[in-house]
Scaffold this motif. Structure first.
Motif, PDB file in Angstrom:
ATOM      1  N   ALA A  94      76.554  35.041 -10.445  1.00  0.00           N
ATOM      2  CA  ALA A  94      77.636  34.313  -9.767  1.00  0.00           C
ATOM      3  C   ALA A  94      78.907  35.163  -9.712  1.00  0.00           C
ATOM      4  N   VAL A  95      79.244  35.795 -10.821  1.00  0.00           N
ATOM      5  CA  VAL A  95      80.475  36.613 -10.858  1.00  0.00           C
ATOM      6  C   VAL A  95      80.387  37.740  -9.826  1.00  0.00           C
ATOM      7  N   VAL A  96      79.264  38.445  -9.803  1.00  0.00           N
ATOM      8  CA  VAL A  96      79.140  39.574  -8.871  1.00  0.00           C
ATOM      9  C   VAL A  96      79.243  39.077  -7.427  1.00  0.00           C
ATOM     10  N   SER A  97      78.538  37.994  -7.133  1.00  0.00           N
ATOM     11  CA  SER A  97      78.572  37.461  -5.768  1.00  0.00           C
ATOM     12  C   SER A  97      79.992  37.064  -5.366  1.00  0.00           C
ATOM     13  N   LEU A  98      80.692  36.355  -6.240  1.00  0.00           N
ATOM     14  CA  LEU A  98      82.055  35.886  -5.922  1.00  0.00           C
ATOM     15  C   LEU A  98      83.024  37.049  -5.768  1.00  0.00           C
ATOM     16  N   VAL A  99      82.934  38.020  -6.655  1.00  0.00           N
ATOM     17  CA  VAL A  99      83.855  39.160  -6.576  1.00  0.00           C
ATOM     18  C   VAL A  99      83.599  39.951  -5.287  1.00  0.00           C
ATOM     19  N   LEU A 100      82.329  40.201  -4.980  1.00  0.00           N
ATOM     20  CA  LEU A 100      82.027  40.968  -3.755  1.00  0.00           C
ATOM     21  C   LEU A 100      82.524  40.235  -2.519  1.00  0.00           C
ATOM     22  N   GLN A 101      82.318  38.913  -2.471  1.00  0.00           N
ATOM     23  CA  GLN A 101      82.732  38.162  -1.282  1.00  0.00           C
ATOM     24  C   GLN A 101      84.246  38.152  -1.122  1.00  0.00           C
ATOM     25  N   LYS A 102      84.953  38.179  -2.243  1.00  0.00           N
ATOM     26  CA  LYS A 102      86.413  38.205  -2.159  1.00  0.00           C
ATOM     27  C   LYS A 102      86.937  39.590  -1.814  1.00  0.00           C
ATOM     28  N   GLU A 103      86.317  40.613  -2.400  1.00  0.00           N
ATOM     29  CA  GLU A 103      86.817  41.972  -2.201  1.00  0.00           C
ATOM     30  C   GLU A 103      86.420  42.553  -0.840  1.00  0.00           C
ATOM     31  N   ILE A 104      85.226  42.140  -0.372  1.00  0.00           N
ATOM     32  CA  ILE A 104      84.730  42.646   0.923  1.00  0.00           C
ATOM     33  C   ILE A 104      84.463  41.427   1.795  1.00  0.00           C
TER      34      ILE A 104
END
Ligand code: PPS
Ligand code: MG
Ligand code: MG
Ligand code: MG
Length: 392
Positions: A94-104
């Protein structure tokens, strides 16, 4: 679309600039002098994605370490294939998915990842869902760019399920193993958060967060007697080399695979779990090569990380009959090793093809080494496999 009010999208300029380098910059650690020191300066066309991937994997590692240090029985479940999964696997995804969606934020977002939320959506998993949501929120809120986190349980479950993409040869796909080596994680041993990006079927960047891997070489050690400061972040982008820094924050050092050309001096890595790779076959291969050192058995893609900095010269992986390798078990590790000058192929010497969906379609096993040793290794593998099939 997942709506997250955690501030990741409104980064301050100085924090944005900070992204290429350490996330948790409280202390700048010094890396061992045995690795050649070269601060990252080149900019590749995947810089933004690499910075986001480093941030995502590092935050996920923070969540995993917190769970590993205080693991309780209810944190662990069994999946339908009997393999273990923990609240940290789900939380990390979940953390990786959320961070990637916010950053990119560009669309479409495509993630090929190991876990899905089906089991934790069941009524009986209410407490597990709550625990995962809290872990994810606490982790995101612990990042200096993100002070508030209002994620609902459904936000977290949806983020986990964003990993259901089939991947393939068209467009861009993130590839994630939220915890590679869950069995190692449960034993308190090695594990990795492994994140890669596929572009038109090719792995173009990879990040390996290895929270329990010593910063110093593990050459000549076994998994049970590793010493020294731990927590490595390996990363590579196509054409730019492989770098390692401490997960706690340090300047990056460029790493290279071993330059050994004499097989007698080589040591090799393999899976800790005998169920994951045929130790008898790898023993035969090593004997043919004249390898003197005993195998170094460690969990997860930490093996690729250790190989990329020359801690050993060979990685052998021969799953038992019928097992199909998944792309998230090798994509990040593969580019980390190849950008460090290594070669990764199947047992017949074919390059690994990550463009065919969630699975790798390969001949028998995976072998990784440097350019000089590969011809001898391929010969020994071929002979050993022939002997094995003629003895059946
Ligand atoms: N039967 C079998 N054969 C081969 N591989 C298997 C098998 N079962 C599982 N797996 C995958 O192995 C991943 C763990 O990586 P390693 O084998 O390198 O580590 S270990 O030493 O075995 O723990 C592990 O990754 P995680 O599930 O992410 O831990 C699995 O994808
Ligand atoms: Mg795995
Ligand atoms: Mg996993
Ligand atoms: Mg698993």
């Amino acid at each position: 679309m997942i709506s997250v009010n955690c501030g990741l999208c409104t980064l301050k300029p100085q924090i944005k600039a900070h992204l290429l380098f350490p996330l948790f910059s409280s202390k700048n650690k010094t890396l061992p002098s045995s690795y050649s020191v070269k601060i990252v300066s080149s900019m590749s066309s995947y810089d933004k994605e690499l910075a986001a991937a480093k941030k995502a994997a590092s935050l996920a590692a923070r969540l995993c370490q917190k769970v590993q240090k205080a693991l309780v029985r209810s944190d662990v479940q069994s999946k339908s294939d009997e393999s273990p999964v923990t609240v940290a696997d789900y939380g990390s995804q979940a953390v990786v998915s959320l961070v990637l969606q916010k950053e990119i934020p560009s669309k479409p977002f495509s993630l090929v990842a190991e876990e899905d939320s089906a089991d934790i959506r069941l009524d009986a998993a209410k407490e597990t869902r709550e625990r995962i949501t809290k872990l994810v929120c606490d982790t995101l809120a612990s990042d200096e760019s993100c002070s508030v986190c209002n994620l609902s349980q459904e936000d977290v479950l949806s983020a986990i399920d964003s990993g259901k993409s089939e991947g393939g040869s068209r467009g861009r796909h993130w590839v994630l193993d939220p915890i590679d080596g869950t069995k190692g994680f449960l034993r308190g041993d090695q594990y990795a958060i492994a994140l890669a990006l596929l572009d038109e079927g090719r792995v173009v960047l990879g990040v390996l967060a290895c929270p329990n891997l010593p910063l110093k070489s593990i050459s000549g050690s076994s998994q049970k007697n590793l010493h020294g400061e731990v927590g490595c972040l390996f990363y590579a982008a196509v054409g730019s080399g492989t770098y390692m820094q401490s997960l706690d924050g340090s300047s990056a050092v460029k790493v290279q695979v071993s330059a050994i050309d004499n097989t007698e001096e080589a040591s090799f890595f393999e899976s800790y779990e005998a169920a994951h790779s045929q130790h008898d076959l790898t023993n035969t291969i090593a004997r043919k090569l004249g390898v003197k050192a005993p195998p170094v058995r460690i969990d997860s893609q930490a093996k690729y990380g250790a190989l990329s900095r020359g801690d050993g010269a060979i990685y052998l992986r021969f799953p038992h009959k019928g097992y199909q390798e998944k792309i998230w078990d090798h994509a990040a590790g593969c580019i980390v090793v190849t950008e460090a000058g290594g070669v990764a192929t199947d047992a017949a010497g074919n390059p690994l093809d990550f463009s065919r969906g969630r699975y790798l379609d390969l001949d028998t096993g995976i072998i990784v080494t440097n350019q000089k040793l590969m011809p001898q290794l391929l010969k020994a593998v071929k002979e050993s496999l022939e002997e094995k099939s003629s003895s059946l």
